[in-house]
Enzyme design. Structure first.
Site, PDB file in Angstrom:
ATOM      1  N   GLU A  30       0.838  -1.197   0.000  1.00 40.05           N
ATOM      2  CA  GLU A  30       0.000   0.000   0.000  1.00 40.05           C
ATOM      3  C   GLU A  30       0.878   1.254   0.000  1.00 40.05           C
ATOM      4  O   GLU A  30       1.714   1.428   0.880  1.00 40.05           O
ATOM      5  CB  GLU A  30      -0.918  -0.020   1.230  1.00 40.05           C
ATOM      6  CG  GLU A  30      -2.005  -1.078   1.078  1.00 40.05           C
ATOM      7  CD  GLU A  30      -2.548  -1.597   2.394  1.00 40.05           C
ATOM      8  OE1 GLU A  30      -2.381  -0.926   3.418  1.00 40.05           O
ATOM      9  OE2 GLU A  30      -3.134  -2.693   2.381  1.00 40.05           O
TER      10      GLU A  30
ATOM     11  N   GLU B  63      -5.019  -7.043   1.797  1.00 34.75           N
ATOM     12  CA  GLU B  63      -3.829  -7.804   2.205  1.00 34.75           C
ATOM     13  C   GLU B  63      -3.924  -9.284   1.887  1.00 34.75           C
ATOM     14  O   GLU B  63      -2.939  -9.897   1.462  1.00 34.75           O
ATOM     15  CB  GLU B  63      -3.549  -7.621   3.696  1.00 34.75           C
ATOM     16  CG  GLU B  63      -3.007  -6.248   4.077  1.00 34.75           C
ATOM     17  CD  GLU B  63      -4.091  -5.209   4.325  1.00 34.75           C
ATOM     18  OE1 GLU B  63      -5.275  -5.579   4.276  1.00 34.75           O
ATOM     19  OE2 GLU B  63      -3.748  -4.042   4.570  1.00 34.75           O
TER      20      GLU B  63
ATOM     21  N   PHE C 121      -1.353  -5.582  10.933  1.00 33.81           N
ATOM     22  CA  PHE C 121      -2.274  -5.757   9.800  1.00 33.81           C
ATOM     23  C   PHE C 121      -2.153  -7.135   9.163  1.00 33.81           C
ATOM     24  O   PHE C 121      -3.010  -7.554   8.390  1.00 33.81           O
ATOM     25  CB  PHE C 121      -2.054  -4.699   8.707  1.00 33.81           C
ATOM     26  CG  PHE C 121      -2.077  -3.279   9.182  1.00 33.81           C
ATOM     27  CD1 PHE C 121      -2.588  -2.945  10.427  1.00 33.81           C
ATOM     28  CD2 PHE C 121      -1.580  -2.264   8.375  1.00 33.81           C
ATOM     29  CE1 PHE C 121      -2.596  -1.624  10.862  1.00 33.81           C
ATOM     30  CE2 PHE C 121      -1.591  -0.950   8.799  1.00 33.81           C
ATOM     31  CZ  PHE C 121      -2.090  -0.623  10.044  1.00 33.81           C
TER      32      PHE C 121
ATOM     33  N   HIS D   5      -1.475  -0.980  16.457  1.00 29.43           N
ATOM     34  CA  HIS D   5      -0.369  -0.542  15.590  1.00 29.43           C
ATOM     35  C   HIS D   5       0.977  -0.614  16.310  1.00 29.43           C
ATOM     36  O   HIS D   5       1.905   0.101  15.941  1.00 29.43           O
ATOM     37  CB  HIS D   5      -0.556   0.917  15.162  1.00 29.43           C
ATOM     38  CG  HIS D   5      -1.573   1.152  14.078  1.00 29.43           C
ATOM     39  ND1 HIS D   5      -2.903   0.919  14.247  1.00 29.43           N
ATOM     40  CD2 HIS D   5      -1.443   1.623  12.810  1.00 29.43           C
ATOM     41  CE1 HIS D   5      -3.555   1.255  13.136  1.00 29.43           C
ATOM     42  NE2 HIS D   5      -2.685   1.679  12.250  1.00 29.43           N
TER      43      HIS D   5
END
Ligand SMILES: Cc1ncc(C[n+]2csc(CCOP(=O)(O)OP(=O)(O)O)c2C)c(N)n1
Lengths: 324, 337
Positions: free
Chosen positions: B29, B70, B96, B139
């Site tokens: 990305e 993904e 992720f 994160h």
């Protein structure tokens, strides 16, 4: 276009949109002071979407949000003061300083959380809709997602599940044209509406600058869900005023583009003009809201700054539920 | 030797390998950034700017932005790797990868074994990990133990710019799927990095310090904290060895055991969760194979068994600190004396 809202509803709508706008602009400023940890993703420019949808919902109804969740939270009734404290990482925050900007939640208000994972919300909203259906609460659930999130497998799977189980869920796709720096015109194959229709889910494209259009489309979708007719998808086209997140230099858009966007694509300006032209509200009434909102957000920032910080012992609490 | 940041070192590794082998492609990305937008091409170079400039040099057929899908693009990388390409996938945050575990665990990691050794899967997944940036629970995780747990995956955790470059080149040349984990806090760290392409082999621990009293084993950014602790302790008369395994799969068991046996006292420092983590794994290895040499219980210095919190005070309490490492070393040093 229908504008059959009572004056107090119009005032409430404007107050919420304005609260989101001022909240976001202020967070942007405070971010620069270095007192806010991590990063924030600002919602400014998209207010008509959150408010147009959430005004139809009560605390029994649930929403699941995105990384850009401040606007959804305010529209769903979360307390801006608690949110601000959370963003500052304080113990008085909506999540006691554990979640921050990207995880603001208030379950009593039916706000099931902003989300750090793109595509995280649609399955959760399906679950909330399932719970409403099984427990016969007549509640509905709204999944907010972006044009980027629409590409995620979880979203596709959720659309299918929602139809197969006929869930009272509304998929609100906030299409601001970008996922980070990547444009939706490149990243989204085909047509978002046709994707939904492929699953047998009715879908509408809505102008996100027009609060009344969003409100009306939201009303249709939400009453369909409450009546047991299952899911709907709304693609709401709107601008994103700031970069993707607080550290984004936003070089994929020109300065002129951004300036024009703010001038010509402002749902608050459009709302103001519409209600004043139709003689539904006086400019003075709106100005008064502006002033109160400015004060409210200022107080929220002061309160957040003065609020106690969490104590280190709290690092390992809330991991499991304890039964005593 | 020129001083370079970890970010620059990684960028050079990618450039060298893309120049050397036309089958090496980069995808993820915003690895180019600005795709379909009016603005500057190559605007982002990935969320952390590691791939910046590659689009200009290699073009959009080899530096590919992806939609946020993904499962599809990590799986596609596995498929492409099996059929001749050498994809390097960037995933902004290791968290992720939760979205696409199947493609990693059940697909990429298994091809070679399931197909009787006839398949290769030369792909690299580069991703970031670690707390300390106020990015909260989704994160900030340190998830290399999860990948280390899966046979078929190689797992790399560089701790400095020199290793980052050499290990990434090795990863790209490797025929197995490699999970390459970059601590986001070390991107701006500077170190000596040669301009040429060189490799740092997998499965060889880096000996950062030799001492006779206590062996500290630390991974990733924790090596920096451990080095600081070891320096302070040396002033106080406690001489530590410090090992950085650099790769958790394969793991350099021989060096770890050798140093554990020499000092008989061990502290393992790991930023990953404590349960089923690398620290537990390394401690178990030493307890099993070097038990007779041990003169004190092994101490693990890790975060608590809790997600990563947002508020700075909580995040600081979560992360291992230099002080906690010093305390642990003093404790094992003093045991039984
Ligand atoms: C699974 C996953 N992949 C990637 C990211 C990184 N990321 C965060 S927001 C974002 C873009 C989302 O775009 P969109 O859904 O259009 O929402 P917008 O930011 O435009 O509101 C990306 C790629 C993430 N948080 N989660």
């Amino acid at each position: 276009m229908r504008m059959q809202l009572a004056r107090d509803e119009l005032l409430a709508a404007y107050r919420l949109m304005k609260t989101i706008r001022v909240f976001e602009e202020r967070v942007n400023l405070e971010m620069a002071t270095g007192d806010i940890p991590g990063a924030v993703h600002l919602y400014a420019g998209q207010e008509a979407s959150a408010v147009g949808i959430c005004l139809h919902l009560d605390d029994q109804d649930r929403i699941a949000s995105t990384h850009r969740g401040h606007g959804h939270s305010i529209a769903k009734g979360c307390d801006p003061e608690g949110m601000m404290a959370e963003i500052f990482g304080r113990a008085t925050g909506t999540c006691r300083g554990k979640g921050g900007s990207m995880h603001i939640a208030d379950l009593d208000k039916g706000m099931l959380g902003a989300n750090g994972i793109v595509g995280g919300a649609p399955p959760i909203a399906c679950g909330a809709a399932l719970a409403a259906k099984c427990r016969k609460t007549h509640g509905v659930a709204v999944a907010f997602t972006g044009d980027g999130g629409i590409n995620q497998g979880t979203t596709a799977e959720s659309l299918n599940l929602a139809r197969v189980w006929d869930l009272p869920v509304i998929f609100v796709v906030e299409d601001n044209g970008f996922a980070e720096a990547t444009s939706s015109s490149w990243a989204v194959a085909g047509d978002i509406l046709k994707r939904a229709e492929g699953y047998g889910i009715p879908a509408e494209r809505v102008d996100g600058l027009d609060f009344f259009a969003v409100h009306e489309a939201g009303r249709r979708a939400i009453s369909r869900a409450r009546d047991g007719a299952g899911p709907t998808l709304l693609q709401i086209v709107l601008p994103r005023y700031y970069g993707h997140f607080s550290g984004d230099a936003d070089t994929y858009r020109t300065a002129e583009e951004k300036e024009a966007m703010r001038k010509e694509q402002d749902c608050l300006t459009v709302f103001r003009a519409r209600v004043i032209d139709a003689a539904l509200l006086e400019p003075a009434q709106l100005d008064e809201i502006d002033a109160t909102v400015d004060r409210l957000i200022d107080e929220a920032v002061q309160a957040a700054r003065a609020a106690p910080r969490p104590v280190p012992e709290q690092v390992a609490t809330d991991v499991y539920v304890r039964y005593i | 030797m020129p001083q370079k940041s970890t970010r620059q070192a990684l960028n050079e590794a990618l450039r060298h390998e893309m120049q050397r082998d036309a089958n090496v492609i980069v995808l993820g990305e915003d690895v180019a950034g600005g795709k379909g937008a009016q603005g500057e091409q190559d605007a982002w170079g990935g969320a952390f700017g590691v791939t910046k400039g590659l689009l200009g040099e290699f073009g959009s057929e080899r530096v590919m932005d992806t939609p946020i899908t993904e499962s599809a693009f990590v799986g596609a990388a596995a498929g492409a790797a099996m059929t001749g390409l050498r994809p390097v996938v960037e995933i902004m945050f290791v968290d992720f990868l939760g979205v696409c575990f199947d493609q990693i665990f059940n697909q990429a990691a298994k091809f070679r074994y399931m197909f009787g050794g006839k398949a290769v899967t030369p792909m690299v997944i580069r991703t970031t990990f670690g707390a300390g940036s106020g990015s909260a629970s989704q994160h900030s995780q340190t998830l290399y133990p999860i990948f280390t747990h899966i046979p078929g995956l190689k797992v790399v955790v560089p701790s400095n710019p020199y290793d980052a470059k050499g290990l990434l080149i090795e990863a790209i040349r490797d025929d197995d799927p490699v999970i390459f984990l970059e601590n986001k806090i070390i991107y701006d760290d500077l170190g000596e990095v040669p301009d040429n392409a060189y490799i740092v082999p997998f499965g060889e621990a880096n000996i950062l310090r030799e001492g006779t009293d206590v062996t500290i084993i630390a991974l990733g950014r924790m090596t920096k904290l451990a080095a600081q602790a070891a320096a302070t302790l040396a002033d106080q008369g406690i001489e530590c060895s410090l090992l950085d395994p650099r790769t958790t799969s394969p793991l350099d068991e021989d060096t770890i055991l050798e140093f554990a046996e020499e000092t008989g006292r061990v502290v393992v420092v790991d930023e990953a969760y404590p349960r089923c983590g690398m620290a537990a794994d390394i401690a178990a290895l030493i307890a099993e194979k070097a038990f007779d040499a041990l003169q004190a219980p092994i101490i693990k210095v890790t975060p608590p068994h809790a997600p990563v919190p947002y508020a700075p005070e909580l995040e600081a309490a979560f992360l291992p600190s230099v002080e906690r490492i010093e305390d642990a070393v003093r404790k094992v040093y003093g045991h039984g004396r």
